[in-house]
Write an enzyme that holds these catalytic residues in place. Structure first.
Site, short mmCIF file in Angstrom:
data_model
loop_
_atom_site.label_atom_id
_atom_site.label_comp_id
_atom_site.label_asym_id
_atom_site.label_seq_id
_atom_site.Cartn_x
_atom_site.Cartn_y
_atom_site.Cartn_z
N LEU A 46 0.37 -1.50 0.03
CA LEU A 46 -0.11 -0.11 0.03
C LEU A 46 0.82 0.64 0.40
O LEU A 46 1.92 1.03 0.35
CB LEU A 46 -0.97 0.10 1.10
N ASP A 47 0.55 2.48 -0.52
CA ASP A 47 1.36 3.55 -0.78
C ASP A 47 1.17 4.17 1.09
O ASP A 47 0.41 4.34 1.22
CB ASP A 47 0.62 4.46 -1.74
N PRO A 48 2.24 5.07 1.07
CA PRO A 48 2.70 5.25 2.12
C PRO A 48 1.03 6.19 2.42
O PRO A 48 0.45 5.99 3.95
CB PRO A 48 3.54 6.60 2.47
N ALA A 50 -2.00 5.68 1.85
CA ALA A 50 -3.66 4.61 2.00
C ALA A 50 -3.70 4.15 2.90
O ALA A 50 -2.36 4.12 3.98
CB ALA A 50 -2.89 3.71 1.42
N ARG A 181 -4.19 5.34 -8.59
CA ARG A 181 -3.70 6.32 -8.58
C ARG A 181 -3.71 6.07 -10.55
O ARG A 181 -4.03 7.23 -10.87
CB ARG A 181 -2.36 6.44 -8.40
#
Length: 301
Positions: A46-48, A50, A181
């Site tokens: 997961l992106d930071p 998110a 994204r």
């Protein structure tokens, strides 16, 4: 001879409800520390910024990570219209603006083009490798890259809310390797208004749901406490999407030694991937052939 890794021989899955502002790797390190575990990994970065499900595997459960990584996942995210950013999310620099704002009907119509087997170009700031180097590292140096499109299966993409003209909330169910994204960016382009992700939450991943996840605060509170072990799901939870076959203790020993072993199963086709269990515990993952499991990955007894 290599140095033995310190820690507990503990196995299972912990579902973490990841907060914003921390990387997936940092969450895994926190969980490994809290359990004093020898080995840990996660199923799907997961992106930071998110939030939501980050499934962390300990010990023998790390052998089942590919089956969670390959499973369907669901995301809830909000798209901001009117601006494109270099990261395709709100953390990036705005690189273009638009005064156009689509209506609800336009949005719903455009979503049809993002369902099924689609081709998706990952963001410039992503972990894909370009000539052996992560794209985000090159993007940080100001380099603009040509990143090849790759296929993505999108099971569902629906509009669930519209707080104002500038924002829409969507829910998506997709397969492995999807970039939310990129969906926001490409939807904004398709609608002629530009767009980026404002916030993103993974609400489930395979059999694991965010509402059942532990927060990092709870993990900190229970760290090194035997009570934390009660939150571990069994290794077998990572095999929920694979068909199960059963075997006797004698055959389990054969299979764990890397040999084909007879299993009891119904509805399995020749060559189908499945997992064998004995007394409810995972023995191995392999291929079913003529009544026997040919193991590819075995689990400690």
């Amino acid at each position: 001879m290599g140095r033995a890794r310190k820690g507990r021989d503990i196995s299972g899955w912990l579902v973490v409800d990841k907060p914003a502002g921390i990387s997936s790797t940092a969450v895994v390190n926190k969980v490994r520390w809290a359990f004093s575990a020898k080995k840990a990994g996660h199923a799907g970065t997961l992106d930071p910024e998110a939030t939501g499900v980050l499934a962390v595997a300990l010990g023998e459960a790390t052998k089942t990570v590919p089956y969670i990584t390959d499973a369907l996942k669901a995301y809830r995210f909000t798209v901001t219209f009117g601006a494109a950013t270099n990261t395709d999310d709100a953390e990036g620099e705005v690189i273009a603006r638009s005064d156009t704002r689509p209506g609800d009907a336009q949005i719903k119509e455009a979503l049809h083009g993002f369902v099924g087997e689609i081709m998706q170009v990952p963001p410039q700031f992503s972990a894909v490798k370009i000539d052996g180097e992560r794209a985000y590292k090159r993007a940080r140096d100001g380099e603009a890259m040509e990143i090849a499109a790759r296929p993505l299966w999108v099971e569902e993409l629906t509009m669930t809310g519209r707080e104002d003209a500038d924002h829409v909330t969507l829910e998506m169910v997709c397969g492995k390797g999807g970039y939310v994204r990129s969906i926001a960016r490409d939807l904004g382009d398709a609608l002629g208004c530009l767009g980026h992700v404002r916030e993103l939450r993974r609400i489930w991943s395979g059999p694991f749901e965010a509402e059942n996840g532990l927060s990092l605060d709870e993990i900190d509170r229970l760290a090194k406490d035997p009570a934390l072990d009660a939150y571990l799901l069994p290794v077998e939870a990572g095999l929920a999407d694979l068909p199960e076959a059963r075997c006797t203790p004698e055959e389990a020993t054969r299979i764990r030694n890397g040999n084909p072993g007879m299993v009891f199963a119904s509805g399995l086709e020749y060559g189908e991937e499945c997992w064998a269990s004995c007394d409810g515990r995972a023995v191995a993952v392999g291929r079913f052939k003529a009544g026997a499991l040919h193991p590819a990955r075995v689990f400690a007894g």
